[in-house]
Design a protein around this motif. Structure first.
Motif, PDB file in Angstrom:
ATOM      1  N   ASP A 129       0.839  -1.201   0.000  1.00  0.00           N
ATOM      2  CA  ASP A 129       0.000   0.000   0.000  1.00  0.00           C
ATOM      3  C   ASP A 129       0.876   1.255   0.000  1.00  0.00           C
ATOM      4  O   ASP A 129       1.849   1.338   0.754  1.00  0.00           O
ATOM      5  N   PRO A 130       0.520   2.243  -0.823  1.00  0.00           N
ATOM      6  CA  PRO A 130       1.357   3.443  -0.963  1.00  0.00           C
ATOM      7  C   PRO A 130       1.211   4.441   0.189  1.00  0.00           C
ATOM      8  O   PRO A 130       2.072   5.284   0.382  1.00  0.00           O
ATOM      9  N   ASN A 131       0.125   4.324   0.953  1.00  0.00           N
ATOM     10  CA  ASN A 131      -0.199   5.319   1.992  1.00  0.00           C
ATOM     11  C   ASN A 131       0.635   5.072   3.251  1.00  0.00           C
ATOM     12  O   ASN A 131       1.613   4.333   3.215  1.00  0.00           O
ATOM     13  N   ALA A 132       0.238   5.672   4.378  1.00  0.00           N
ATOM     14  CA  ALA A 132       1.005   5.509   5.619  1.00  0.00           C
ATOM     15  C   ALA A 132       0.536   4.286   6.401  1.00  0.00           C
ATOM     16  O   ALA A 132       1.328   3.423   6.777  1.00  0.00           O
ATOM     17  N   GLY A 149       1.961   0.999   5.512  1.00  0.00           N
ATOM     18  CA  GLY A 149       2.118   1.324   4.098  1.00  0.00           C
ATOM     19  C   GLY A 149       3.507   1.887   3.829  1.00  0.00           C
ATOM     20  O   GLY A 149       4.316   2.071   4.753  1.00  0.00           O
ATOM     21  N   ASP A 150       3.780   2.162   2.563  1.00  0.00           N
ATOM     22  CA  ASP A 150       5.114   2.623   2.168  1.00  0.00           C
ATOM     23  C   ASP A 150       5.568   3.890   2.901  1.00  0.00           C
ATOM     24  O   ASP A 150       6.755   4.053   3.173  1.00  0.00           O
ATOM     25  N   GLN A 151       4.636   4.791   3.218  1.00  0.00           N
ATOM     26  CA  GLN A 151       5.079   6.051   3.846  1.00  0.00           C
ATOM     27  C   GLN A 151       5.607   5.829   5.263  1.00  0.00           C
ATOM     28  O   GLN A 151       6.553   6.481   5.693  1.00  0.00           O
ATOM     29  N   LEU A 152       4.993   4.888   6.005  1.00  0.00           N
ATOM     30  CA  LEU A 152       5.537   4.606   7.346  1.00  0.00           C
ATOM     31  C   LEU A 152       6.859   3.869   7.239  1.00  0.00           C
ATOM     32  O   LEU A 152       7.741   4.045   8.084  1.00  0.00           O
ATOM     33  N   GLN A 153       7.014   3.060   6.210  1.00  0.00           N
ATOM     34  CA  GLN A 153       8.322   2.433   6.015  1.00  0.00           C
ATOM     35  C   GLN A 153       9.386   3.515   5.787  1.00  0.00           C
ATOM     36  O   GLN A 153      10.467   3.480   6.382  1.00  0.00           O
TER      37      GLN A 153
END
Ligand code: OGA
Ligand code: NI
Length: 347
Positions: free
Chosen positions: A224-227, A262-266
């Motif tokens: 997922d792209p979001n957070a 999601g990717d933003q938290l990564q």
């Protein structure tokens, strides 16, 4: 027999045919391999009870969340605070919406990923080669006043019921983001602040029964792209998560929500927490409804790993980027196992 007329939505297409149309058949090397999936409950993702998140035992719950984010990227929560009737109402109007006559649903149809409110099918029909076994309604939900007047007005209770659910889901997302920040040794407000004015999108996913589930995906493997994502699913299985190189079924647990990084938290955690591959498979028996809430940065927010998590042993994993930049890349790239994040490595 009359020739089949191409229908934009899968729900209407399947009503006409007893097999998976060629448009939805995956090439042989890219099929779900349904026999090779871990389904035993022991293999599952952690289940975390949030009851004690606000109390003297907070530390323990925060640690459990941190551990799950680090090793699984996925966990389930119970006692999450969203009232049962709000959850049940959300699932009820979702089902009512997808059971509306075609002409009524088609009023919301668009294949333009840039539209804030739209009903569509598959993932991105403008770019993908093979379609997915899914119709979906996508809604921007925050700030709610900016969008609610554009939401579907049929079923008549849609705006009120979905509005209530989306506000509750936002409150839960904020609590989880605080706990996650704390679990990384950051200020409680760190992640929310890093997300600028923030945004919240909802998908209402509708997976019709599929006559040949071995040939296609509801959604192929993706991150997922979001957070952070809060997933509400009805009682039907379908979600699978990658763990130690194997696919593991995340079967619905009554009254629990599935949470994933999601990717933003990564990126914000400088790779400490993992955005993990997951996919949806379909079945021949039952339709399935799922409602992910995607909590995300506002488009202009500049995403950059937390300074406190960068040191000699953990060099800066990403260059700063705006969420807009990331999100455009994600929709253009299409759903695939390669991580979009790798395009934002420094140097
Ligand atoms: C998604 C997703 C899971 C599901 O919409 O990104 O992963 O169970 N959905 O529908
Ligand atoms: Ni997803």
């Amino acid at each position: 027999m009359a020739p089949t007329i191409a229908k934009p939505l899968l729900s209407d297409l399947v009503a006409q045919t007893g097999q998976v149309p060629l448009s939805h058949v995956r090439p042989v090397g890219d099929r779900p391999d349904l026999a090779n999936v871990d389904t035993e409950s022991g293999a599952g993702i952690p289940l975390i009870d949030l009851k004690k998140l606000n109390g003297p035992d907070r530390r323990r719950v925060v640690e459990a969340i941190g551990k799950a984010c680090e090793s699984d990227g996925f966990f389930m929560v119970t006692n999450h605070g969203i009232p049962t009737e709000v959850v049940q109402g959300m699932l009820r109007v979702a089902r009512e919406f997808f059971h509306l006559p075609e002409s009524e649903r088609m009023k919301c149809y668009s294949d333009d990923p840039k539209k804030a409110i739209r009903l569509s099918t598959s993932f991105n029909v403008r770019t993908e080669k093979v379609s997915n076994w899914r119709d979906f309604l996508r809604l921007h939900c925050y700030p709610i006043e900016s969008f609610i007047d554009q939401w579907p007005s049929n079923p008549p209770s849609f705006r009120q019921v979905v509005g209530t659910y989306s506000k509750e889901a936002r409150a839960l997302a904020l609590r989880l983001l605080e706990a996650i920040s704390e679990s990384l040794g950051l200020e409680r407000s760190h992640m929310v602040t890093a997300m600028g004015r923030q945004a919240q999108h909802m998908a209402v996913n509708y997976y019709p029964p599929c006559p040949q589930p071995e040939l296609t995906y509801g959604l192929p493997g993706h991150k997922d792209p979001n957070a952070i994502t809060l997933l509400l699913q009805d009682g039907v299985s379908g979600l699978q998560v990658q763990r130690n190189g194997r696919w593991v079924a995340v079967n619905p647990v009554p009254n629990a929500l599935v949470i994933n990084i999601g990717d933003q938290l990564q990126a914000l955690s400088n790779d400490r927490y993992k955005s993990v591959l997951h996919r949806v498979i379909v079945n021949s028996e039952s339709e399935r409804i799922s409602v992910p809430t995607f909590y995300c940065p506002s488009p202009d927010a500049v995403i950059s790993p937390a300074g406190g998590l960068v040191d000699d042993g953990h060099p800066l994993a990403y260059r700063p980027f705006t969420y807009q930049e990331y999100y455009d890349e994600f929709w253009n790239m299409g759903l695939q196992s390669a991580s979009c994040l790798d395009r934002f490595r420094p140097g």
